[in-house]
Design a protein around this motif. Structure first.
Motif: not given
Ligand code: ZN
Length: 246
Positions: A34-39, A56-60, A65-75, A101-103
């Motif tokens: 996981g964590d294909l993206v960000g930074y 197989l890729i599990v999500r990071g 958060l970079c694909s819009g599937a969560g809140h950015l507040d805690w970054f 991506l699967p959890r």
């Protein structure tokens, strides 16, 4: 089966190219924690590499958060700025792929693939004290995980935890043999933003038939990755930390 195991690519295509070249011919199947993206400045290239390379890729957390599937507040501010930039930069197709991506943890043969702790995808496992409850609460023989960007891991014999170090600076690899009588938590390290003091790109090669595990480092063109980060207008800290490996 011989696996290439990568984690925390973070949009660094220079590091990814060096890993691909170093690992050439040494694996049959590739997996990603996981964590294909960000930074980094090449999120589309990292997603496309993973799509064509990894079975197989599990999500990071950054994928979420970079694909819009969560809140950015805690970054923190620089991670958040990079996440907003990445969200705008990803093509719709790559964004949809990343968001779906699967959890973790995911099952591969007798081992598992997770982003953070196998008990919670967002929990960091950096210390033996943090590994202990995982070893005692789940009887998993071998888990590959990422998230901390620190290559190495822990072995547990039912009582004692032994730390597995990354190769020291100047050495390319640290090879260990997985002992079926022990349990392991193994971090292949970060391809795109190492934070263990060694700026070289990190990855692992694992042969599930022989039990041979290799933690490997490879130098890459850090200057080029830094230039792209600066040209994209991303925070300077994200360029500077690549050279420090922190
Ligand atoms: Zn990460």
């Amino acid at each position: 089966m011989r696996y290439l195991i990568v984690s925390d690519l973070h949009g660094n295509s220079e590091a990814l190219a060096a890993v691909e070249e170093s690992a050439r011919g040494a694996w049959d199947d590739a997996l990603c924690c996981g964590d294909l993206v960000g930074y980094g400045a090449d999120p589309n290239a990292a997603v496309e590499w993973a799509r064509r390379t990894c079975s197989l890729i599990v999500r990071g957390n950054h994928d979420r958060l970079c694909s819009g599937a969560g809140h950015l507040d805690w970054f923190n501010p620089s991670a958040r700025q990079a996440a907003e930039w990445t969200l705008a930069e990803l093509t719709p197709e790559n964004r949809a792929f990343t968001a779906a991506l699967p959890r973790g943890p995911a099952v591969v043969e007798a081992f598992r693939l997770a982003h953070g702790s196998p008990l919670d995808e967002d929990t960091y496992v950096s210390l033996a004290a943090e590994a202990r409850p995982i070893f005692t609460n789940c009887g998993l023989p071998l888990v590959f995980f990422g998230h901390t960007h620190q290559q190495g891991g822990f072995a547990f014999d039912g009582e004692r935890i032994v730390e597995i170090p990354p190769p020291p600076p100047g050495r390319e690899a640290n090879v260990i043999w997985i002992d079926p009588a022990r349990r392991y938590l193994i971090n292949p390290g970060s391809v795109g933003q190492p934070r263990d003091g060694d700026p070289r790109a990190a990855f692992a090669l694992y042969d599930s038939s022989s039990g041979r595990l290799e933690l490997r480092r490879v130098p890459y063109s850090i200057g080029q990755a830094q230039e792209k980060i600066r040209a994209a207008g991303l925070p300077e800290r994200l360029a500077a930390r690549l050279a420090a490996g922190r």
